[in-house]
Scaffold this active site. Structure first.
Site, mmCIF file in Angstrom:
data_model
loop_
_atom_site.group_PDB
_atom_site.id
_atom_site.type_symbol
_atom_site.label_atom_id
_atom_site.label_comp_id
_atom_site.label_asym_id
_atom_site.label_seq_id
_atom_site.Cartn_x
_atom_site.Cartn_y
_atom_site.Cartn_z
ATOM 1 N N PRO A 104 46.613 74.495 -1.781
ATOM 2 C CA PRO A 104 46.299 74.758 -0.906
ATOM 3 C C PRO A 104 47.381 73.465 -0.907
ATOM 4 C CG PRO A 104 44.712 73.446 -1.035
ATOM 5 C CD PRO A 104 44.385 74.660 -2.447
ATOM 6 N N ASN A 105 48.715 73.869 -0.722
ATOM 7 C CA ASN A 105 49.931 72.506 0.359
ATOM 8 C C ASN A 105 51.213 72.724 -0.946
ATOM 9 O OD1 ASN A 105 49.434 72.256 3.024
ATOM 10 N ND2 ASN A 105 47.400 71.300 2.176
ATOM 11 N N ARG B 283 57.820 67.297 1.316
ATOM 12 C CA ARG B 283 57.032 66.019 1.341
ATOM 13 C C ARG B 283 56.846 64.435 0.804
ATOM 14 N NH1 ARG B 283 52.906 68.335 5.558
ATOM 15 N NH2 ARG B 283 53.826 69.855 5.257
ATOM 16 N N TYR C 255 54.078 62.172 -4.822
ATOM 17 C CA TYR C 255 54.302 63.459 -5.567
ATOM 18 C C TYR C 255 55.027 63.753 -6.756
ATOM 19 C CZ TYR C 255 49.610 64.428 -3.179
ATOM 20 O OH TYR C 255 48.074 64.352 -2.244
ATOM 21 N N ASN D 26 45.505 73.123 -10.409
ATOM 22 C CA ASN D 26 45.597 71.787 -9.761
ATOM 23 C C ASN D 26 44.778 71.882 -8.430
ATOM 24 O OD1 ASN D 26 46.042 69.933 -7.469
ATOM 25 N ND2 ASN D 26 48.256 69.803 -7.924
ATOM 26 N N ALA E 233 43.208 69.888 -2.444
ATOM 27 C CA ALA E 233 42.413 69.588 -1.559
ATOM 28 C C ALA E 233 41.584 69.997 -1.941
ATOM 29 C CB ALA E 233 42.548 69.130 0.131
ATOM 30 N N GLU F 282 41.282 71.151 -15.114
ATOM 31 C CA GLU F 282 41.374 69.938 -14.091
ATOM 32 C C GLU F 282 42.597 69.384 -14.331
ATOM 33 O OE1 GLU F 282 38.063 68.108 -12.170
ATOM 34 O OE2 GLU F 282 39.405 67.514 -10.227
ATOM 35 N N HIS G 297 45.648 66.546 -11.396
ATOM 36 C CA HIS G 297 46.100 66.209 -10.868
ATOM 37 C C HIS G 297 47.867 65.065 -10.614
ATOM 38 C CE1 HIS G 297 42.853 66.970 -8.755
ATOM 39 N NE2 HIS G 297 41.870 66.622 -9.810
ATOM 40 N N ILE G 298 48.410 65.589 -9.884
ATOM 41 C CA ILE G 298 49.610 64.969 -10.049
ATOM 42 C C ILE G 298 49.423 63.603 -9.881
ATOM 43 C CG2 ILE G 298 52.294 65.153 -9.178
ATOM 44 C CD1 ILE G 298 51.409 67.244 -8.222
ATOM 45 N N ARG H 207 43.259 56.477 -5.210
ATOM 46 C CA ARG H 207 43.802 56.625 -3.474
ATOM 47 C C ARG H 207 42.575 57.211 -2.460
ATOM 48 N NH1 ARG H 207 47.158 62.013 -3.543
ATOM 49 N NH2 ARG H 207 47.301 61.550 -1.246
HETATM 50 O O1 CA2 Z 1 47.772 65.133 -6.821
HETATM 51 C C1 CA2 Z 1 46.951 66.219 -6.948
HETATM 52 O O2 CA2 Z 1 47.487 66.860 -7.689
HETATM 53 C C2 CA2 Z 1 46.329 66.469 -5.637
HETATM 54 O O3 CA2 Z 1 45.548 67.647 -6.342
HETATM 55 C C3 CA2 Z 1 47.166 67.004 -4.492
HETATM 56 C C4 CA2 Z 1 46.417 68.071 -2.927
HETATM 57 C C5 CA2 Z 1 45.834 66.084 -2.943
HETATM 58 O O4 CA2 Z 1 45.066 66.830 -1.962
HETATM 59 C C6 CA2 Z 1 45.064 66.030 -4.130
HETATM 60 O O5 CA2 Z 1 43.608 65.091 -3.484
HETATM 61 C C7 CA2 Z 1 45.529 65.831 -4.766
HETATM 62 C C8 CA2 Z 1 47.410 67.729 -2.389
HETATM 63 C C9 CA2 Z 1 48.267 68.047 -2.353
HETATM 64 C C10 CA2 Z 1 49.676 68.777 -1.184
HETATM 65 O O6 CA2 Z 1 50.685 68.574 -2.057
HETATM 66 C C11 CA2 Z 1 51.988 68.482 -1.064
HETATM 67 C C12 CA2 Z 1 53.024 68.239 -2.126
HETATM 68 C C13 CA2 Z 1 54.272 67.872 -1.201
HETATM 69 C C14 CA2 Z 1 54.246 67.335 0.112
HETATM 70 C C15 CA2 Z 1 52.784 68.344 1.404
HETATM 71 C C16 CA2 Z 1 51.477 67.928 0.505
#
Ligand code: CA2
Length: 150
Positions: A10-11, A18, A23, A79, A82, A103, A105-106, A112
């Site tokens: 998701p997202n 954003r 990210y 990835n 959330a 697994e 994560h960026i 965090r």
């Molecule tokens: O660091 C990561 O890759 C995460 O998996 C990204 C998730 C976050 O909930 C994890 O804790 C860590 C969030 C992805 C949302 O990505 C966005 C990217 C740009 C703008 C808004 C959201």
């Protein structure tokens, strides 16, 4: 040719639009191009997907399990966004499939908020990567090639 399946939760479709401080400024299309290059290097076909829906990700993991059983899967880079921190369903979908799943994560989730420190994916994953930015996707695909040689 085996397939590397890269799944995004998701997202992640918002990548580059954003929160660039967390990210980066590359889009998901840029990440796909990075992965394509890494797959070409390692002789994998790339299947790159994103969904905002937990059940769709579960279905894709089942699909990966079938591909793996047929000997056609190099592995999965996941990835889960959330859902990493909430989803027993994703844990269950991975567990017992025998898939080589990384697994990813960026961001460095451990640097965090505390709610990002726990992962339901990690105990079912073969390896875990966090904090390399989007370059981590290419590193994870190299990791799949490395795991295949073990
Ligand atoms: O660091 C990561 O890759 C995460 O998996 C990204 C998730 C976050 O909930 C994890 O804790 C860590 C969030 C992805 C949302 O990505 C966005 C990217 C740009 C703008 C808004 C959201």
């Amino acid at each position: 040719m085996k397939t590397a399946l890269v799944l995004n939760g998701p997202n992640l479709n918002l990548l580059g639009t954003r929160e660039p401080a967390v990210y980066g400024s590359q889009t998901l299309a840029d990440v796909q191009a990075l992965c394509q290059q890494a797959c070409a290097t390692h002789g994998f076909a790339l299947d790159f997907r994103q969904s905002n829906h937990e059940g769709v990700l579960v279905d894709w993991l089942h699909e990966a399990g079938r591909l793996n059983a047929a000997g056609e899967l190099a592995g999965v880079v996941l990835n889960a966004g959330a859902y990493t921190h909430t989803s027993v369903a994703l844990h269950d979908a991975i567990k017992g499939t025998g898939i080589a799943l990384i697994e990813l994560h960026i961001s460095n989730v451990h640097a965090r908020e505390a709610f990002r420190h726990h992962s339901y994916i990690s105990p079912a994953a073969r390896a875990v990567m966090a904090g390399f930015g989007v370059q981590g996707y290419a590193l994870a695909i190299s990791g799949l090639a490395g795991l295949a040689g073990l």
